[in-house]
Motif scaffolding. Structure first.
Motif, PDB file in Angstrom:
ATOM      1  N   VAL A   4      27.100  44.437 -39.634  1.00 29.10           N
ATOM      2  CA  VAL A   4      27.157  45.905 -39.535  1.00 29.10           C
ATOM      3  C   VAL A   4      28.223  46.324 -38.526  1.00 29.10           C
ATOM      4  CG1 VAL A   4      25.871  47.983 -38.875  1.00 29.10           C
ATOM      5  CG2 VAL A   4      24.792  46.243 -40.333  1.00 29.10           C
ATOM      6  N   GLU A   5      28.248  45.676 -37.370  1.00 32.74           N
ATOM      7  CA  GLU A   5      29.250  46.004 -36.352  1.00 32.74           C
ATOM      8  C   GLU A   5      30.660  45.681 -36.870  1.00 32.74           C
ATOM      9  OE1 GLU A   5      25.352  45.436 -34.629  1.00 32.74           O
ATOM     10  OE2 GLU A   5      26.578  43.998 -35.726  1.00 32.74           O
ATOM     11  N   PHE A   6      30.779  44.556 -37.582  1.00 25.03           N
ATOM     12  CA  PHE A   6      32.056  44.172 -38.164  1.00 25.03           C
ATOM     13  C   PHE A   6      32.545  45.250 -39.139  1.00 25.03           C
ATOM     14  CE2 PHE A   6      34.347  42.252 -41.752  1.00 25.03           C
ATOM     15  CZ  PHE A   6      35.427  41.673 -41.097  1.00 25.03           C
ATOM     16  N   LEU A 148      30.660  44.146 -49.426  1.00 28.60           N
ATOM     17  CA  LEU A 148      31.561  45.108 -48.787  1.00 28.60           C
ATOM     18  C   LEU A 148      32.418  44.423 -47.723  1.00 28.60           C
ATOM     19  CD1 LEU A 148      32.316  48.133 -48.725  1.00 28.60           C
ATOM     20  CD2 LEU A 148      30.493  48.463 -47.052  1.00 28.60           C
ATOM     21  N   ALA A 149      31.840  43.496 -46.986  1.00 27.86           N
ATOM     22  CA  ALA A 149      32.569  42.797 -45.917  1.00 27.86           C
ATOM     23  C   ALA A 149      33.708  41.943 -46.472  1.00 27.86           C
ATOM     24  CB  ALA A 149      31.613  41.937 -45.097  1.00 27.86           C
ATOM     25  N   VAL A 150      33.575  41.443 -47.696  1.00 31.25           N
ATOM     26  CA  VAL A 150      34.613  40.591 -48.282  1.00 31.25           C
ATOM     27  C   VAL A 150      35.947  41.340 -48.400  1.00 31.25           C
ATOM     28  CG1 VAL A 150      35.282  39.310 -50.377  1.00 31.25           C
ATOM     29  CG2 VAL A 150      32.995  39.069 -49.443  1.00 31.25           C
ATOM     30  N   ILE A 151      35.908  42.641 -48.483  1.00 31.13           N
ATOM     31  CA  ILE A 151      37.142  43.438 -48.507  1.00 31.13           C
ATOM     32  C   ILE A 151      38.008  43.086 -47.294  1.00 31.13           C
ATOM     33  CG2 ILE A 151      38.078  45.788 -48.279  1.00 31.13           C
ATOM     34  CD1 ILE A 151      35.527  46.759 -49.751  1.00 31.13           C
ATOM     35  N   PHE A 152      37.368  42.786 -46.188  1.00 29.81           N
ATOM     36  CA  PHE A 152      38.061  42.520 -44.930  1.00 29.81           C
ATOM     37  C   PHE A 152      38.093  41.022 -44.598  1.00 29.81           C
ATOM     38  CE2 PHE A 152      35.890  46.669 -44.687  1.00 29.81           C
ATOM     39  CZ  PHE A 152      36.992  47.494 -44.580  1.00 29.81           C
ATOM     40  N   SER A 153      38.015  40.162 -45.608  1.00 30.41           N
ATOM     41  CA  SER A 153      37.931  38.714 -45.373  1.00 30.41           C
ATOM     42  C   SER A 153      39.185  38.136 -44.732  1.00 30.41           C
ATOM     43  CB  SER A 153      37.620  37.977 -46.670  1.00 30.41           C
ATOM     44  OG  SER A 153      38.658  38.167 -47.612  1.00 30.41           O
ATOM     45  N   ASP A 154      40.275  38.889 -44.726  1.00 29.51           N
ATOM     46  CA  ASP A 154      41.495  38.409 -44.064  1.00 29.51           C
ATOM     47  C   ASP A 154      41.500  38.723 -42.568  1.00 29.51           C
ATOM     48  OD1 ASP A 154      41.723  41.162 -44.467  1.00 29.51           O
ATOM     49  OD2 ASP A 154      43.867  41.092 -44.864  1.00 29.51           O
ATOM     50  N   HIS A 155      40.477  39.403 -42.083  1.00 29.52           N
ATOM     51  CA  HIS A 155      40.390  39.740 -40.658  1.00 29.52           C
ATOM     52  C   HIS A 155      39.871  38.525 -39.884  1.00 29.52           C
ATOM     53  CE1 HIS A 155      39.107  41.674 -36.928  1.00 29.52           C
ATOM     54  NE2 HIS A 155      39.947  42.639 -37.253  1.00 29.52           N
ATOM     55  N   PRO A 156      40.409  38.264 -38.686  1.00 28.45           N
ATOM     56  CA  PRO A 156      39.983  37.088 -37.924  1.00 28.45           C
ATOM     57  C   PRO A 156      38.506  37.084 -37.540  1.00 28.45           C
ATOM     58  CG  PRO A 156      41.578  38.396 -36.661  1.00 28.45           C
ATOM     59  CD  PRO A 156      41.501  38.987 -38.031  1.00 28.45           C
ATOM     60  N   ASP A 157      37.857  38.239 -37.466  1.00 31.35           N
ATOM     61  CA  ASP A 157      36.443  38.292 -37.107  1.00 31.35           C
ATOM     62  C   ASP A 157      35.507  38.114 -38.304  1.00 31.35           C
ATOM     63  OD1 ASP A 157      37.052  38.654 -34.443  1.00 31.35           O
ATOM     64  OD2 ASP A 157      36.914  40.842 -34.537  1.00 31.35           O
ATOM     65  N   ASP A 159      33.271  36.427 -40.889  1.00 27.23           N
ATOM     66  CA  ASP A 159      32.492  35.184 -40.888  1.00 27.23           C
ATOM     67  C   ASP A 159      32.345  34.721 -42.338  1.00 27.23           C
ATOM     68  OD1 ASP A 159      30.521  33.214 -40.801  1.00 27.23           O
ATOM     69  OD2 ASP A 159      29.366  34.247 -39.250  1.00 27.23           O
ATOM     70  N   GLU A 160      32.836  33.538 -42.637  1.00 18.77           N
ATOM     71  CA  GLU A 160      32.782  33.010 -44.004  1.00 18.77           C
ATOM     72  C   GLU A 160      31.358  32.940 -44.539  1.00 18.77           C
ATOM     73  OE1 GLU A 160      35.083  32.383 -46.341  1.00 18.77           O
ATOM     74  OE2 GLU A 160      36.608  33.169 -44.961  1.00 18.77           O
ATOM     75  N   GLU A 161      30.379  32.861 -43.675  1.00 25.05           N
ATOM     76  CA  GLU A 161      28.983  32.825 -44.123  1.00 25.05           C
ATOM     77  C   GLU A 161      28.536  34.159 -44.693  1.00 25.05           C
ATOM     78  OE1 GLU A 161      26.252  31.117 -41.354  1.00 25.05           O
ATOM     79  OE2 GLU A 161      27.520  29.383 -41.000  1.00 25.05           O
TER      80      GLU A 161
END
Length: 164
Positions: A4-6, A148-157, A159-161
């Motif tokens: 959520v914070e991510f 939704l988080a996968v949109i930002f999967s190129d961001h260093p923060d 988490d692949e999990e």
């Protein structure tokens, strides 16, 4: 950092970039020999042509023109125009609404007692059994938040999990 914070941080970054791209148009005032602000930019951009109507490589909006000087294709110009600040700000609002709707809440068992875990009330509840939210094994969000988080999967923060 939890999912959520991510997501909240990435959405805020998108919002800041879109707002920074907005232009506050000005016109030249001959009397004062200075620029006067004439309004605000709604952030809508579109493609157009400069000389050749078939060449739609120029991107225009209030206070912005990206000329078709060979640096980009018509398809790239269309992509730039389609992802103008107005659209990004609409996406920011929609993504925030999804995150709020799917935040993790304390999970409860069939008797309404806390299990000590968390679950997404919207995705993981079984209304016909009135369980009040079933605990999910993953503590990193429901499938909706992880998608939704996968949109930002190129961001260093990222988490692949979190991948669904």
């Amino acid at each position: 950092m939890g999912i959520v914070e991510f997501l909240e941080a990435r959405i805020a970054e998108d919002e800041a970039v879109a707002k920074a791209a907005l232009h506050h148009p000005r016109t030249y005032n001959k009397a004062t020999q200075d620029f006067d602000q004439t309004g605000t930019d709604n952030g809508s951009w579109h493609t157009s042509s400069f000389c050749d109507p078939s060449d739609q490589r120029m991107v225009e909006g209030v206070g912005i023109t990206i000329y078709n000087e060979g640096g980009h294709t018509a398809e790239q110009a269309d992509h730039i125009a389609r992802h103008d600040p107005a659209r990004i700000l609409r996406e920011v609002a929609a993504k925030r609404a999804v995150v709020v709707e799917h935040k993790l809440v304390p999970a409860k068992n069939v008797w309404g007692e806390s299990t000590g875990g968390f679950g997404c009330e919207l995705c993981d509840s079984t209304p016909d059994l009135d369980l009040g939210g079933i605990e999910i094994e993953r503590s990193d969000g429901c499938k909706t938040l992880r998608t939704l988080a996968v949109i930002f999967s190129d961001h260093p923060d990222f988490d692949e999990e979190w991948r669904p």
